[in-house]
Design an enzyme around this catalytic site. Structure first.
Site, PDB file in Angstrom:
ATOM      1  N   HIS A  80     -28.509 -15.671  25.226  1.00  0.00           N
ATOM      2  CA  HIS A  80     -27.688 -15.360  26.273  1.00  0.00           C
ATOM      3  C   HIS A  80     -26.897 -16.450  26.569  1.00  0.00           C
ATOM      4  CE1 HIS A  80     -29.454 -11.449  26.561  1.00  0.00           C
ATOM      5  NE2 HIS A  80     -28.723 -10.988  27.648  1.00  0.00           N
ATOM      6  N   HIS A  90       0.973  -1.350   0.024  1.00  0.00           N
ATOM      7  CA  HIS A  90      -0.328  -0.046  -0.083  1.00  0.00           C
ATOM      8  C   HIS A  90       0.926   1.311   0.041  1.00  0.00           C
ATOM      9  CE1 HIS A  90      -2.303  -3.251   1.532  1.00  0.00           C
ATOM     10  NE2 HIS A  90      -3.501  -2.742   1.380  1.00  0.00           N
ATOM     11  N   HIS A 142      -3.942   3.462  -3.412  1.00  0.00           N
ATOM     12  CA  HIS A 142      -4.432   2.851  -2.137  1.00  0.00           C
ATOM     13  C   HIS A 142      -3.311   1.499  -1.991  1.00  0.00           C
ATOM     14  CE1 HIS A 142      -6.213   0.958   1.167  1.00  0.00           C
ATOM     15  NE2 HIS A 142      -6.165  -0.187   0.797  1.00  0.00           N
TER      16      HIS A 142
END
Ligand SMILES: Cc1ncc(C[n+]2csc(CCOP(=O)(O)OP(=O)(O)O)c2C)c(N)n1
Length: 671
Positions: free
Chosen positions: A474, A32, A263
């Site tokens: 949960h 990059h 990029h």
């Protein structure tokens, strides 16, 4: 105003970063270049004018920390480390960018490259980790004072870092805690992979940070004077600071700058030649002119005096304080911890409490926290459920950085990342709680604790259908397997109060791995009724109830299901079937034992059983293909927990029936 010469110097120094980044990416054929080229000006100002560090002593405890949250821009950091003269960063490492065995992997990795403070790459994590570093700095400052601990945490964050959800948790926590030593430079280039940020973003980052209680300012990210002024102002602020630096991605590359084309790919020979032209950088790839290299090296020497002054401060501390500071930085716990755990285990052997392991965990923390003043506990708004707060722990907040309990709020992900930052900073040991089911909300940060080999302790309560009425959302069923799947993470599931104490001891004594401790909501009886000096959990699995005679059956179980195993064994033995029970507090530690020890637990057995109120995945390694697994195959239900164990068939009776059926099958096969 800076003179023209200085200004030229700045540009040449920044261009050295740009050139190294584009040439290294070109040589590697991937990487990059855009981010380092765009952020080169802010990084140059930060490292040559503002930050306190010494390339000769990359672990100097009072250095400023730097986090490249946009880890894909790793060449920015490698170029800096090389230019500043960090040992182990010769130009060959830059030439070897992204290659096997190099110090310059695709994304920065702590422990691997001197000068890299944290592993980054998953966007958002670096920023959230930096919050923990800034928290640790204030905590140690509260104990040891300005002469010993007085530094800043700097971050370069990209659009992607700020788009990730974790950034919300991180910036609101930092704002609430008024972490004024945290300074974020936002590489505000308005470009990501898909193109301009406007494709997917129309928010106002400045307004967002302001709303979270930060100081903010916007500057031209290619104007070194403006960047320096903003950094100096940020250092004076009583709040964390965001400096939004408007930059051009791929700065200097005539065709690709300002576009997503800069990029994440090599620029290509033609564009690189044009960039050299545009930047006025006629030098060969990887060649840095001596005067520019010298300027960088001199910048690297800036803090030598500060470091020597700090060493004098440390030497002048009274002996005890100095020894304590050094112990904390080394992270040694055993001398203080071992006697406290031994005493606690003696007490448990006498009192034989029937408690939930989450409560047992609190009880052992009551013994641990007074002898280890470096622990910093917390909870993601489940303090009363996770039982992580002990008597006398004050709350850590903006008015009291000496407090040792953090109310993280409902920010599990930010909490986990902040703990990584604390552990990376050193001098403190973070532990904090949420429900086991919400380990999913922490998982990307847990993965980084494991990759970075840091002692972060995750207290994960309500560890099965045993939590009862809250129901399937949960009740974890797949989480133990998912956590056990992660390399370098120790997953503990203690069966009673004594095992809980031993697991805590193991978690704290393991400096180079994170631990997850799964704890029950429901009460469990004491199974370890006699005092054993040895930490039996250290073997990962051990015989907790021997067979009456030569064992025909071995029952392996973890946590709350060990007592089911013991009841089943008692019943089987009444029926003449000798059965041993093996408690399995940690798969990882057990599989690290010798094959001989592992085999000894099933010697002579005809049938192996595994019991865990969770999915089977992973258990076959213990019980074999023909073993009997008693556990969950689907999500749970809402009901009192005793009903759930009955309905899902996780009972001693179910175990006895399955074993008898298997033994009679075997008999008929033999006949
Ligand atoms: C959590 C996460 N998701 C996706 C990616 C892959 N990725 C790497 S860089 C990037 C976009 C980066 O855009 P920005 O942050 O603006 O960086 P710049 O283009 O300025 O270099 C993405 C999606 C990642 N590294 N981490």
């Amino acid at each position: 105003m800076t003179s023209t010469i200085e200004r030229v110097d700045h540009t040449s120094m920044a261009n050295a970063i740009r050139a190294l980044a584009m040439d290294a990416v070109e040589a590697a054929g991937s990487g990059h270049p855009g981010m380092p080229m765009g952020a080169a000006d802010m990084a140059t100002v930060l490292f040559t004018k503002v930050m306190k560090f010494d390339p000769k002593e990359p672990h100097w405890p009072d250095r400023d920390r730097f986090v490249l949250s946009a880890g894909h821009g790793s060449m920015l950091l490698y170029a800096l480390l090389h230019l500043l003269g960090y040992e182990g960063m010769p130009i060959e490492e830059i030439r070897n960018f992204r290659q096997w065995g190099s110090k310059t992997p695709g994304h920065p990795e702590v422990n691997h490259t001197p000068g890299v403070e944290t592993t980054t790459g998953p966007l958002g994590q670096g920023l959230a980790t930096a919050v923990g570093m800034a928290m640790a700095e204030r905590s140690l400052n509260a104990t040891f004072g300005d002469d010993i601990v007085d530094h800043h945490t700097y971050v370069i964050a990209s659009d992607g870092d700020l788009m990730e959800g974790i950034s919300h948790e991180a910036i609101s926590l930092a704002g609430h805690l008024k972490l004024n030593r945290l300074i974020v430079l936002f590489d505000d280039n308005e470009i990501s992979i898909d193109g301009p940020i406007s494709l997917s973003e129309s928010g106002d980052q400045i307004a967002r940070f302001e709303a979270a209680g930060w100081d903010t300012v916007r500057v031209d990210g290619h104007d070194p004077d403006a960047i320096l002024d903003a950094l100096e102002a940020a250092k004076r602020s009583d709040r964390p600071s965001l400096i939004a630096c408007r930059t051009i991605i791929g700065y200097g590359a005539p065709k690709k700058q300002g576009t997503s084309g800069a990029h994440g790919a090599a620029l290509g020979a033609e564009e690189i030649a044009a960039t050299r032209e545009a930047l006025g950088w006629p030098h060969e790839p990887f060649e840095i002119p001596t005067d520019i290299r010298d300027a960088w090296r001199i910048a690297g020497l800036r803090s030598g005096q500060a470091r020597r002054a700090w060493e004098k401060n440390l030497a002048e501390l009274d002996r005890e304080a100095r020894a304590e500071f050094e112990r904390r930085i080394r992270g040694d716990v055993t001398v203080a911890l071992a006697p406290a755990i031994a005493e606690h285990k003696r007490l448990l052997a006498e009192t034989k409490p029937k408690v939930a392991t989450r409560k047992a965990s609190q009880d052992v923390l009551e013994a641990i926290n007074p002898v280890l003043p470096e622990t910093i506990g917390g909870s993601a708004d489940l303090t009363g459920s996770n039982n992580t707060k002990t008597k006398g722990l004050e709350v850590y907040d903006a008015g009291n950085y000496g407090g040792r309990f953090v109310h993280y709020g409902i920010r599990e992900h930010g909490m986990a990342a902040a703990m990584n930052g604390m552990a990376l900073h050193g001098g403190v040991i973070p532990y904090s709680g949420t429900f086991l089911v919400f380990s999913d909300y922490c998982r990307p940060a847990i993965r980084l604790s494991a990759i970075m080999a840091r002692r972060v302790i995750y207290v994960l309560t309500h560890d099965s259908i045993g939590l009862g009425e809250d129901g399937p959302t949960h009740q974890p069923v797949e989480h133990l397997a998912a956590l056990r799947a992660m390399p370098n993470l120790q997953v503990f599931r203690p069966a009673d109060a004594t095992e809980t104490a031993e697991c805590w001891q193991l978690a704290l004594e393991t400096k180079d791995r994170p631990s997850a401790i799964a704890l029950t909501r429901q009460n469990l009886r004491t199974l370890r009724t006699t005092y054993e000096e040895q930490n039996l959990c250290a073997r990962g699995a051990y015989e907790i109830a021997p067979a009456a005679g030569d064992a025909r059956v071995t029952i392996f179980a973890s946590g709350s299901e060990v007592e089911i195993g013991v009841d089943a064994a008692n019943e089987l033995q009444k029926r003449g079937i000798a059965t041993r029970v093996v408690s399995v507090p940690s798969f990882e530690l057990f599989f690290a034992q010798s094959k001989e020890y592992q085999r000894s637990l099933t010697e002579g057995c005809e049938v192996r059983v595994g019991i865990e109120a969770a999915v089977e995945m992973g258990w076959r390694r213990l019980i074999g293909e023909d073993g009997i697994f008693i556990g969950m195959t689907d999500f749970g239900q809402s009901a009192p927990y005793q009903t759930l164990y009955e309905k899902f068939g996780i009972t001693a009776q179910a175990v006895v029936e399955a074993v008898e059926a298997r033994l009679s099958e075997k008999r008929s096969e033999e006949e």
